[in-house]
Design an enzyme around this catalytic site. Structure first.
Site, PDB file in Angstrom:
ATOM      1  N   GLY A 110     -25.340 -42.775  61.458  1.00  0.00           N
ATOM      2  CA  GLY A 110     -24.942 -42.970  62.846  1.00  0.00           C
ATOM      3  C   GLY A 110     -23.425 -42.985  62.945  1.00  0.00           C
ATOM      4  O   GLY A 110     -22.721 -43.124  61.937  1.00  0.00           O
ATOM      5  N   CYS A 163     -26.209 -43.270  54.765  1.00  0.00           N
ATOM      6  CA  CYS A 163     -24.872 -43.348  55.356  1.00  0.00           C
ATOM      7  C   CYS A 163     -24.701 -44.678  56.130  1.00  0.00           C
ATOM      8  O   CYS A 163     -24.614 -45.724  55.522  1.00  0.00           O
ATOM      9  CB  CYS A 163     -24.590 -42.129  56.228  1.00  0.00           C
ATOM     10  SG  CYS A 163     -22.815 -41.848  56.489  1.00  0.00           S
ATOM     11  N   TYR A 164     -24.690 -44.658  57.469  1.00  0.00           N
ATOM     12  CA  TYR A 164     -24.566 -45.912  58.210  1.00  0.00           C
ATOM     13  C   TYR A 164     -25.690 -46.868  57.819  1.00  0.00           C
ATOM     14  O   TYR A 164     -25.482 -48.088  57.740  1.00  0.00           O
ATOM     15  CB  TYR A 164     -24.603 -45.646  59.716  1.00  0.00           C
ATOM     16  CG  TYR A 164     -24.492 -46.914  60.550  1.00  0.00           C
ATOM     17  CD1 TYR A 164     -23.248 -47.445  60.880  1.00  0.00           C
ATOM     18  CD2 TYR A 164     -25.632 -47.592  60.992  1.00  0.00           C
ATOM     19  CE1 TYR A 164     -23.136 -48.626  61.618  1.00  0.00           C
ATOM     20  CE2 TYR A 164     -25.545 -48.762  61.733  1.00  0.00           C
ATOM     21  CZ  TYR A 164     -24.293 -49.277  62.046  1.00  0.00           C
ATOM     22  OH  TYR A 164     -24.195 -50.441  62.770  1.00  0.00           O
ATOM     23  N   HIS A 214     -25.835 -37.461  52.796  1.00  0.00           N
ATOM     24  CA  HIS A 214     -26.968 -37.078  53.652  1.00  0.00           C
ATOM     25  C   HIS A 214     -27.927 -36.156  52.890  1.00  0.00           C
ATOM     26  O   HIS A 214     -27.692 -34.950  52.793  1.00  0.00           O
ATOM     27  CB  HIS A 214     -26.460 -36.374  54.916  1.00  0.00           C
ATOM     28  CG  HIS A 214     -25.770 -37.280  55.875  1.00  0.00           C
ATOM     29  ND1 HIS A 214     -26.447 -37.991  56.850  1.00  0.00           N
ATOM     30  CD2 HIS A 214     -24.461 -37.630  56.003  1.00  0.00           C
ATOM     31  CE1 HIS A 214     -25.584 -38.721  57.534  1.00  0.00           C
ATOM     32  NE2 HIS A 214     -24.372 -38.519  57.044  1.00  0.00           N
ATOM     33  N   GLU A 225     -30.722 -35.175  53.877  1.00  0.00           N
ATOM     34  CA  GLU A 225     -31.549 -34.426  54.831  1.00  0.00           C
ATOM     35  C   GLU A 225     -30.947 -33.094  55.249  1.00  0.00           C
ATOM     36  O   GLU A 225     -31.618 -32.290  55.915  1.00  0.00           O
ATOM     37  CB  GLU A 225     -31.832 -35.280  56.076  1.00  0.00           C
ATOM     38  CG  GLU A 225     -30.643 -35.539  56.991  1.00  0.00           C
ATOM     39  CD  GLU A 225     -29.809 -36.736  56.623  1.00  0.00           C
ATOM     40  OE1 GLU A 225     -29.124 -37.286  57.502  1.00  0.00           O
ATOM     41  OE2 GLU A 225     -29.826 -37.132  55.431  1.00  0.00           O
ATOM     42  N   VAL A 272     -44.245 -19.285  71.881  1.00  0.00           N
ATOM     43  CA  VAL A 272     -44.923 -19.889  70.738  1.00  0.00           C
ATOM     44  C   VAL A 272     -45.710 -21.133  71.147  1.00  0.00           C
ATOM     45  O   VAL A 272     -46.900 -21.254  70.850  1.00  0.00           O
ATOM     46  CB  VAL A 272     -43.904 -20.258  69.631  1.00  0.00           C
ATOM     47  CG1 VAL A 272     -44.610 -20.947  68.463  1.00  0.00           C
ATOM     48  CG2 VAL A 272     -43.169 -19.022  69.148  1.00  0.00           C
ATOM     49  N   ASP A 273     -45.055 -22.072  71.849  1.00  0.00           N
ATOM     50  CA  ASP A 273     -45.684 -23.368  72.136  1.00  0.00           C
ATOM     51  C   ASP A 273     -46.922 -23.229  73.016  1.00  0.00           C
ATOM     52  O   ASP A 273     -47.995 -23.742  72.690  1.00  0.00           O
ATOM     53  CB  ASP A 273     -44.682 -24.313  72.801  1.00  0.00           C
ATOM     54  CG  ASP A 273     -43.430 -24.509  71.955  1.00  0.00           C
ATOM     55  OD1 ASP A 273     -43.493 -24.251  70.746  1.00  0.00           O
ATOM     56  OD2 ASP A 273     -42.392 -24.904  72.516  1.00  0.00           O
ATOM     57  N   SER A 274     -46.786 -22.535  74.145  1.00  0.00           N
ATOM     58  CA  SER A 274     -47.930 -22.420  75.058  1.00  0.00           C
ATOM     59  C   SER A 274     -49.039 -21.580  74.426  1.00  0.00           C
ATOM     60  O   SER A 274     -50.222 -21.820  74.674  1.00  0.00           O
ATOM     61  CB  SER A 274     -47.500 -21.822  76.399  1.00  0.00           C
ATOM     62  OG  SER A 274     -47.164 -20.454  76.290  1.00  0.00           O
ATOM     63  N   SER A 275     -48.683 -20.607  73.588  1.00  0.00           N
ATOM     64  CA  SER A 275     -49.697 -19.774  72.929  1.00  0.00           C
ATOM     65  C   SER A 275     -50.517 -20.591  71.937  1.00  0.00           C
ATOM     66  O   SER A 275     -51.741 -20.455  71.860  1.00  0.00           O
ATOM     67  CB  SER A 275     -49.033 -18.597  72.207  1.00  0.00           C
ATOM     68  OG  SER A 275     -48.394 -17.738  73.124  1.00  0.00           O
ATOM     69  N   LYS A 283     -41.245 -27.753  65.696  1.00  0.00           N
ATOM     70  CA  LYS A 283     -41.449 -26.326  65.942  1.00  0.00           C
ATOM     71  C   LYS A 283     -41.999 -25.600  64.713  1.00  0.00           C
ATOM     72  O   LYS A 283     -42.900 -24.765  64.833  1.00  0.00           O
ATOM     73  CB  LYS A 283     -40.115 -25.692  66.360  1.00  0.00           C
ATOM     74  CG  LYS A 283     -40.243 -24.280  66.909  1.00  0.00           C
ATOM     75  CD  LYS A 283     -40.692 -24.318  68.344  1.00  0.00           C
ATOM     76  CE  LYS A 283     -40.574 -22.975  69.025  1.00  0.00           C
ATOM     77  NZ  LYS A 283     -40.807 -23.074  70.468  1.00  0.00           N
TER      78      LYS A 283
END
Length: 519
Positions: A61, A88-89, A175, A177, A232-235, A375
């Site tokens: 953060g 980190c933080y 980090h 990530e 993509v999402d609605s499909s 996603k």
């Protein structure tokens, strides 16, 4: 144990202290096939107990632990006998709350650093020594809390990693990530599987079964209405609901006249012909274009398109019959981004691209089967459901469509020019084998005309700006260094094949300071 309980039973709690990388942490955890959720750092101790995490991760953060408004947590958390990883933080906060000492560093450390492993740690089991780690901090640990030992350091951070192995509390100054940290994935694997004891049970095929069961439980014998855009999402939502409900799903596709070339035909072929779904296709292009006549302000365009979409959808929904449920492609980032780590809304840069927030007065219960997914997980689920690669791998397309790629009043002729330019850009980028490596690539019609010479005649025609960017989540982006010969080919084709365009320019702006779309 039910399917739903099985894939969620072993889960990690991520407490967000405002880091720009918090979503990256969650994605790394999910990549290790472990379920996790992000919650604000203000989540109370009782809520943490109720969550029953197998492990807790404290994000980084922008704060300073000594600041008056510094985000903190109740140190009783460290007595829960649940493994904790502070990043980190998060590491500095662990130090501060357990009577260690955190002070500003003489030299701040940002960017790549060489991580030197000092003593054995389960967190670094199998991690290569002297690997690259990504630093981003101005403070450092000057005195360790009681019970902690240093497990790694860098040239500028004598405490790059620390741990209390008895209480299973771990801290990283870097980090893990972010992609720049070479051994980040292995570090997460060690924390999740070896230290927290999580099994890899969060899998797409398991999620599909769970989601279908959940849809059955929610909908029971009812019918569901779904706004299908072809993205993509609605499909994926439509494919999942169709597998669960069959003919009790009705999809509505609205052609607003601002779509890519032949988009409507592709959607009909995929969902009506191939998947045999109940699909209503509405040509509302005249309605949208009439309302956009004379409008040039981008926010006004968005509002008109959004409101008109709602009006048309409501009208078509009434024609389709009586529905109790409405499906939406809400994803997990939509859920967690609605509230900042302090519990307040994030700053609005511009209205969201994905138009389709439907009115509450429709009085339908929402079905949101993807709200737990990122996603990349949605794409994997789409493949599991048999959607074609053309849909699964397609680049994002804004809800307002080509309206925000025409920097002027919307006219049919301008739509034609952008559609034709877009078709050429995508054809050439796919032909070069670069499509799947690029986040978005498209053309923008600029509100200027320039002098040119075509066929020994003077021309005074339009300019198309080519935009191609790389990104992982759309939050930040960098322009793609497309090969010169490809740029030349795209430019040559647009100028020769798109009537009304005599110049092509390339946008080399990053986000920030720019945005991906021009409006």
């Amino acid at each position: 144990m039910t399917i739903g309980e099985d894939i969620h039973a072993q889960r990690i709690l991520i407490l967000d202290f405002g880091s720009q990388y918090t979503q990256n942490i969650a994605r790394k955890v999910r990549e290790c096939q472990v379920y996790c959720e992000i919650h604000p750092c203000t989540l109370g101790i009782q809520k943490i107990r109720e969550f029953k995490p197998k492990g807790i991760i404290l994000s980084g953060g922008p704060g300073n632990v000594h600041a008056e408004d510094a985000p903190v947590l109740d140190p009783v958390l460290f007595d829960f006998k649940i493994p904790v990883l502070g990043i980190c933080y998060g590491m500095q906060l662990i130090t501060y709350l357990t009577d260690g000492e955190v002070n500003p560093a003489k030299e701040r450390e940002f960017g790549r650093a060489e991580l030197v492993l000092k003593t054995f740690s389960h967190l670094f089991n199998g991690v290569k020594n002297n690997s690259v780690a990504w630093m981003s901090h101005g403070d450092r640990i000057n005195r360790l809390p009681n019970g902690f030992k240093v497990t790694a350091f860098t040239s500028n951070s004598p405490v790059a990693a620390m741990e209390d192995p008895v209480r299973k509390i771990y801290g990283l100054q870097f980090h893990p990530e972010v992609v720049h940290t070479q051994e980040g994935g292995k570090i997460f694997e060690n924390f999740l599987h070896k230290i927290c004891g999580c099994d890899p049970v969060w899998k797409v095929d398991s999620f599909a079964e769970y989601a279908i069961q959940k849809i059955h439980d929610q909908v029971q014998g009812g019918k569901v209405l779904c706004a299908l855009s072809g993205g993509v999402d609605s499909s994926v939502v439509a494919a999942l609901l169709h597998k669960a409900l069959g003919d009790r799903l009705i999809c509505i596709f609205i052609d607003n006249g601002l779509l890519r070339m032949n988009e409507r035909a592709r959607v009909v072929d995929t969902f009506r012909e191939h998947f045999k779904m109940n699909l209503y296709v509405v040509d509302a292009s005249k309605t949208f274009l009439d309302k956009l006549k004379g409008v040039t302000d981008p926010e006004q365009k968005r509002k008109i398109i959004g409101n008109t979409f709602i009006e048309v959808f409501e009208e078509e929904a009434q024609k389709a019959g009586d529905f109790t449920f409405l499906a939406q492609g809400t994803l997990y980032p939509d859920v967690i981004e609605s509230v900042s780590f302090k519990g307040g809304p994030s700053a609005v840069i511009k209205s969201h691209h994905n138009v389709g927030g439907l009115p509450e007065n429709m009085k339908m219960e929402l079905v949101e089967p993807l709200r737990e997914l990122f996603k990349d997980e949605v794409r994997k689920l789409g493949r599991e459901l048999g959607l074609p690669d053309e849909i699964i791998n397609r680049q994002p397309f804004p809800g307002p469509g080509l309206a925000i790629r025409i920097i002027d009043e919307i006219t049919r002729d301008r739509i034609r020019m952008v559609q034709e330019a877009d078709k050429i850009i995508l054809e050439e980028i796919k032909g070069a084998g670069l499509y799947n490596d690029i986040w978005q690539s498209f053309g923008v019609l600029l509100p200027v005309k320039t002098v040119g010479v075509m066929g020994d005649s003077r021309t005074y025609e339009n300019v198309v700006a080519l935009r191609a960017v790389t990104s992982t989540d759309g939050m930040t982006a960098d322009w793609v260094h497309l090969p010169y010969d490809l740029l030349g080919k795209i430019s040559n084709r647009i100028i020769n094949e798109v009537q009304g365009v005599n110049r092509v320019v390339y946008d080399i702006s990053s986000k920030p300071p720019g945005t991906i779309e021009w409006e």
